[in-house]
Design a protein around this motif. Structure first.
Motif, mmCIF file in Angstrom:
data_model
loop_
_atom_site.group_PDB
_atom_site.id
_atom_site.type_symbol
_atom_site.label_atom_id
_atom_site.label_comp_id
_atom_site.label_asym_id
_atom_site.label_seq_id
_atom_site.Cartn_x
_atom_site.Cartn_y
_atom_site.Cartn_z
ATOM 1 N N ALA A 111 0.879 -1.049 0.157
ATOM 2 C CA ALA A 111 0.009 -0.027 0.037
ATOM 3 C C ALA A 111 0.849 1.322 -0.080
ATOM 4 O O ALA A 111 0.383 2.318 -0.761
ATOM 5 N N HIS A 112 1.934 1.174 0.770
ATOM 6 C CA HIS A 112 2.866 2.507 0.847
ATOM 7 C C HIS A 112 3.557 2.759 -0.385
ATOM 8 O O HIS A 112 3.521 3.706 -0.865
ATOM 9 N N ALA A 113 4.116 1.437 -1.201
ATOM 10 C CA ALA A 113 4.416 1.712 -2.663
ATOM 11 C C ALA A 113 3.662 2.160 -3.481
ATOM 12 O O ALA A 113 3.965 3.118 -4.404
ATOM 13 N N ALA A 114 2.342 1.760 -3.524
ATOM 14 C CA ALA A 114 1.209 2.133 -4.342
ATOM 15 C C ALA A 114 0.988 3.698 -4.169
ATOM 16 O O ALA A 114 0.523 4.335 -5.038
ATOM 17 N N ALA A 115 0.924 4.133 -2.786
ATOM 18 C CA ALA A 115 0.618 5.531 -2.773
ATOM 19 C C ALA A 115 1.957 6.253 -3.222
ATOM 20 O O ALA A 115 1.528 7.465 -3.849
ATOM 21 N N VAL A 116 2.997 5.981 -3.255
ATOM 22 C CA VAL A 116 4.150 6.676 -3.898
ATOM 23 C C VAL A 116 3.886 6.712 -5.385
ATOM 24 O O VAL A 116 4.482 7.494 -6.098
ATOM 25 N N LEU A 117 3.714 5.492 -6.001
ATOM 26 C CA LEU A 117 3.184 5.517 -7.253
ATOM 27 C C LEU A 117 1.856 6.100 -7.978
ATOM 28 O O LEU A 117 1.664 6.503 -9.054
ATOM 29 N N GLY A 118 1.241 6.357 -6.901
ATOM 30 C CA GLY A 118 -0.332 7.100 -7.052
ATOM 31 C C GLY A 118 -1.258 6.080 -7.819
ATOM 32 O O GLY A 118 -2.164 6.345 -8.309
ATOM 33 N N ASP A 119 -0.982 4.741 -7.396
ATOM 34 C CA ASP A 119 -1.963 3.703 -7.893
ATOM 35 C C ASP A 119 -3.076 3.419 -6.570
ATOM 36 O O ASP A 119 -2.710 2.651 -5.769
ATOM 37 N N HIS A 123 -3.447 0.554 -3.834
ATOM 38 C CA HIS A 123 -3.462 1.019 -2.602
ATOM 39 C C HIS A 123 -4.318 0.780 -1.757
ATOM 40 O O HIS A 123 -4.335 0.229 -0.777
ATOM 41 N N ALA A 124 -5.598 1.025 -2.186
ATOM 42 C CA ALA A 124 -6.952 0.722 -1.398
ATOM 43 C C ALA A 124 -6.955 -0.535 -1.112
ATOM 44 O O ALA A 124 -7.277 -1.259 0.101
ATOM 45 N N ASN A 125 -6.723 -1.664 -1.984
ATOM 46 C CA ASN A 125 -6.657 -2.934 -1.650
ATOM 47 C C ASN A 125 -5.976 -3.545 -0.773
ATOM 48 O O ASN A 125 -6.248 -3.996 0.262
ATOM 49 N N HIS A 126 -4.588 -3.108 -0.876
ATOM 50 C CA HIS A 126 -3.671 -3.574 -0.048
ATOM 51 C C HIS A 126 -3.555 -2.922 1.468
ATOM 52 O O HIS A 126 -3.451 -3.414 2.696
ATOM 53 N N PRO A 154 0.018 6.880 3.777
ATOM 54 C CA PRO A 154 -1.297 7.356 3.469
ATOM 55 C C PRO A 154 -2.488 6.526 3.326
ATOM 56 O O PRO A 154 -2.391 5.643 2.748
ATOM 57 N N ASN A 155 -3.610 6.946 3.812
ATOM 58 C CA ASN A 155 -4.841 6.069 3.654
ATOM 59 C C ASN A 155 -5.739 6.252 2.730
ATOM 60 O O ASN A 155 -6.643 5.617 2.367
ATOM 61 N N LYS A 156 -5.532 7.480 2.177
ATOM 62 C CA LYS A 156 -6.379 7.768 1.026
ATOM 63 C C LYS A 156 -5.553 8.547 0.028
ATOM 64 O O LYS A 156 -4.556 9.294 0.039
#
Length: 159
Positions: A111-119, A123-126, A154-156
């Motif tokens: 989720a953290h990596a997805a937040a950095v990537l803007g995915d 992010h929401a799933n993980h 970030p959670n959103k």
């Protein structure tokens, strides 16, 4: 010629430095206002821990080292590398026995990596899986440590 250390002693040192470097990487990760030198030290500590575990640890130690590396890389804005390490850790942890907090951390770092990537979808799933698994951690202290780390992710994401 330099005398070679006893293999058991060498393993004890690798174990010692694997733990020490991991703990220092996480301590720096939680420090507000790190300097560029501290960022570099944090990254070096994470990779040093992984190397020491590769010399004297188990595959589980390696998966945990990947979580630490993923965390540090995400903090430093290296989304693709963070995601690769988090996914490698998750793949191992889904296939092998581990502590209840291990899977929660692996999902949190994806989720953290997805937040950095803007995915947002990834992010929401993980993030949801990490939160669910984190709430089920049986030991209070382990759960509190996990929840403190999850709160820093970030959670959103803005669409």
């Amino acid at each position: 010629m330099t005398p070679q250390p006893d293999p058991d002693e060498l393993n004890r040192w690798h174990h010692h430095f694997g733990v020490a470097c991991n703990n220092q990487a996480w301590a720096l990760a939680g420090k507000p206002g790190r300097s560029p030198d501290e960022d570099r030290d944090m990254l070096n500590q994470a990779f040093a821990s992984a190397w020491h575990w590769s010399q004297a640890g188990t595959a589980l130690n390696g998966a945990r080292a990947d979580v630490t590396i993923a965390h540090v890389l995400a903090l430093l804005g290296h989304g693709p590398l963070a995601l690769a390490h988090a996914r490698r850790s998750l793949a191992y942890l889904e296939a092998h026995p581990a502590e209840d907090w291990d899977l929660a951390f692996a999902h949190a770092e994806i989720a953290h990596a997805a937040a950095v990537l803007g995915d947002g979808g990834l992010h929401a799933n993980h993030y949801a899986l990490a939160k669910q698994l984190g709430a089920a951690i049986s030991e209070d202290e382990d759960r509190q440590v996990f929840e403190a780390e999850l709160a820093r992710i970030p959670n959103k994401l803005n669409p």
